[in-house]
Design a protein around this motif. Structure first.
Motif, mmCIF file in Angstrom:
data_model
loop_
_atom_site.group_PDB
_atom_site.id
_atom_site.type_symbol
_atom_site.label_atom_id
_atom_site.label_comp_id
_atom_site.label_asym_id
_atom_site.label_seq_id
_atom_site.Cartn_x
_atom_site.Cartn_y
_atom_site.Cartn_z
ATOM 1 N N ASN A 1 25.725 -18.628 -10.523
ATOM 2 C CA ASN A 1 26.735 -17.680 -10.031
ATOM 3 C C ASN A 1 27.268 -16.808 -11.182
ATOM 4 O OD1 ASN A 1 28.484 -16.678 -7.906
ATOM 5 N ND2 ASN A 1 30.137 -17.760 -8.956
ATOM 6 N N VAL A 2 27.533 -17.421 -12.314
ATOM 7 C CA VAL A 2 28.023 -16.679 -13.481
ATOM 8 C C VAL A 2 26.948 -15.735 -13.991
ATOM 9 C CG1 VAL A 2 28.902 -16.888 -15.839
ATOM 10 C CG2 VAL A 2 29.620 -18.523 -14.097
ATOM 11 N N SER B 1 35.399 -5.434 -12.528
ATOM 12 C CA SER B 1 35.030 -6.588 -11.728
ATOM 13 C C SER B 1 35.619 -7.844 -12.360
ATOM 14 C CB SER B 1 33.508 -6.690 -11.650
ATOM 15 O OG SER B 1 33.110 -7.643 -10.716
ATOM 16 N N ARG B 2 35.966 -8.823 -11.506
ATOM 17 C CA ARG B 2 36.562 -10.077 -11.956
ATOM 18 C C ARG B 2 35.841 -11.257 -11.321
ATOM 19 N NH1 ARG B 2 40.409 -6.473 -10.736
ATOM 20 N NH2 ARG B 2 42.104 -6.114 -12.191
ATOM 21 N N LEU B 3 35.699 -12.313 -12.077
ATOM 22 C CA LEU B 3 35.151 -13.558 -11.545
ATOM 23 C C LEU B 3 36.150 -14.669 -11.850
ATOM 24 C CD1 LEU B 3 32.682 -15.054 -10.265
ATOM 25 C CD2 LEU B 3 31.931 -15.502 -12.605
ATOM 26 N N PHE C 1 26.785 -12.700 -11.788
ATOM 27 C CA PHE C 1 27.911 -11.804 -12.050
ATOM 28 C C PHE C 1 27.650 -10.969 -13.309
ATOM 29 C CE2 PHE C 1 31.920 -10.904 -14.240
ATOM 30 C CZ PHE C 1 32.608 -10.214 -13.268
#
Length: 92
Positions: free
Chosen positions: A85-86, A75-77, A89
């Protein structure tokens, strides 16, 4: 966050560029998220020093937060948007 020169086998890797203003903001968000748990559990790497890994992992831009399992990016952010939001994740 612990500075590394290679991607971990498992965990989170934050990739940044030293002169990137957005990366500086993302780094502050990650420090807040990391403070919710004991110890350093997010590793960070200067993207300039790991170009082969970035190409192999198909990282398109920095800042990037990568979730790695068994040496594979799962997975990538890229759009950090907010601390919440972080945190979401990292909690998936």
């Amino acid at each position: 966050m612990k500075e590394v020169t290679a991607a971990p086998e498992n965990g989170f890797l934050y990739v940044y560029a030293p002169m990137c203003g957005t990366c500086a903001i993302a780094s502050r968000m990650l420090e807040i998220v990391e403070a919710t748990k004991d110890g350093e559990w997010i590793q960070q790497a200067n993207g300039n020093f790991i170009p082969e890994f970035l190409e192999q992992a198909q990282v398109m831009s920095v800042p990037a937060l990568l979730k790695i399992e068994d040496n594979q990016v799962v997975s990538r952010l890229y759009a950090f948007q907010s601390v919440q939001n972080v945190f979401a994740f990292c909690s998936e």
